[in-house]
Design an enzyme around this catalytic site. Structure first.
Site, mmCIF file in Angstrom:
data_model
loop_
_atom_site.group_PDB
_atom_site.id
_atom_site.type_symbol
_atom_site.label_atom_id
_atom_site.label_comp_id
_atom_site.label_asym_id
_atom_site.label_seq_id
_atom_site.Cartn_x
_atom_site.Cartn_y
_atom_site.Cartn_z
ATOM 1 N N VAL A 273 9.844 -7.837 10.757
ATOM 2 C CA VAL A 273 8.968 -7.588 9.620
ATOM 3 C C VAL A 273 8.109 -6.369 9.961
ATOM 4 C CG1 VAL A 273 7.212 -8.525 8.093
ATOM 5 C CG2 VAL A 273 8.897 -10.067 9.147
ATOM 6 N N LYS A 274 8.325 -5.289 9.219
ATOM 7 C CA LYS A 274 7.525 -4.068 9.445
ATOM 8 C C LYS A 274 6.233 -4.190 8.659
ATOM 9 C CE LYS A 274 9.250 0.258 9.554
ATOM 10 N NZ LYS A 274 10.048 1.375 8.992
ATOM 11 N N ILE A 275 5.140 -3.987 9.345
ATOM 12 C CA ILE A 275 3.836 -4.126 8.701
ATOM 13 C C ILE A 275 2.983 -2.898 9.039
ATOM 14 C CG2 ILE A 275 1.761 -5.563 8.557
ATOM 15 C CD1 ILE A 275 3.419 -7.941 9.422
ATOM 16 N N VAL B 252 12.521 -4.331 8.223
ATOM 17 C CA VAL B 252 12.255 -4.241 6.781
ATOM 18 C C VAL B 252 10.753 -4.371 6.531
ATOM 19 C CG1 VAL B 252 12.734 -5.267 4.529
ATOM 20 C CG2 VAL B 252 14.515 -5.259 6.292
ATOM 21 N N THR C 222 14.309 0.482 7.803
ATOM 22 C CA THR C 222 14.109 0.991 6.442
ATOM 23 C C THR C 222 12.607 0.977 6.162
ATOM 24 O OG1 THR C 222 14.200 -1.201 5.412
ATOM 25 C CG2 THR C 222 16.286 -0.047 5.671
#
Ligand code: G3P
Length: 227
Positions: free
Chosen positions: A85-87, A58, A27
């Site tokens: 963890v999308k960064i 996310v 997402t």
């Protein structure tokens, strides 16, 4: 190549999951905004549907590294161990990636448009790097070529980072990366359905088999009840 769903619509995810072998869901803030619902409420539903072993990616929204780190920790605390963890791959993001990686968190470096951005993400310890194939195409550069180049950089330098190719407009883009053997692709539900639903020839072949069998054994008969 792993295949993930790039959407937060629970009904679409459920439908794709029922029929196809899928490795997880990605997402981003724009995708969550489309749902019009509270982010953690939607994400919890997705996690419950996927089970704890599937990948859920996310994205953080903060712009400063320290806040990204705090956000990342909260995301994983709320959604479980296989949550990435999308960064965004900007300087503050690269700093946050390094901190979270050193603390054992799984990271997806996102918003990648160039091979050197991906190289920096790999150096920072990202598990995945997400090049935006179609958005790169729209800049007049070949998104598939950029993604292949990133794949080669990772291979030739012994990085463990995998590609999670994102932003697809059509199935040909997915096919070309599948042929090249990149780590993963995250694709919208309608494009995944198009991998197989657009094949009129296949449907015609299957119908011929059914018609021939029914000529032999009678209407509605199958190998279950043709004794
Ligand atoms: O998650 C980021 C990526 O999937 C963006 O896709 O379709 O908005 O270019 P798109």
């Amino acid at each position: 190549m792993k295949l993930l769903i790039d959407d937060a619509d629970i009904e679409k995810i459920r439908k794709i999951y029922e029929f196809y072998a899928i490795d997880g869901v990605t997402t981003n803030p724009s995708i969550l905004a489309k749902s019009g619902r509270k982010p953690y409420e939607v994400l919890r539903e997705i996690r419950d549907l996927l089970g704890e072993d599937a990948e859920l990616h996310v994205q953080v929204v903060s712009s400063k590294a320290d806040d990204m780190v705090k956000e990342g920790k909260k995301i994983v605390e709320k959604l479980g161990k296989n949550t990435y963890v999308k960064i965004p791959t900007v300087p503050e993001g690269l700093k946050a990636m390094r901190i979270l990686h050193n603390e054992g968190y799984k990271i997806t470096a996102t918003a990648i448009y160039t091979p050197l951005q991906a190289y920096l993400a790999a150096k920072a310890g990202a598990n995945y790097a997400a090049p935006y194939v179609n958005r790169i195409d729209n800049l007049g550069t070949n998104g598939i070529e950029v993604t292949r180049k990133i794949h080669d950089i990772f291979e030739n330098n012994g990085f463990k980072t995998e590609i999670l190719a994102a932003s697809f407009k059509n199935s040909l883009q997915v096919l070309e990366l599948c042929e090249y053997g990149v780590g993963a692709a995250t694709v919208a539900p309608d494009i995944i359905e198009g991998f197989i639903n657009n094949t009129t020839n296949v449907q015609a072949a299957v119908q011929d088999f059914t018609d021939d069998f029914e000529k032999l054994c009678g209407e509605g008969k199958t190998m279950l009840n043709c004794d």
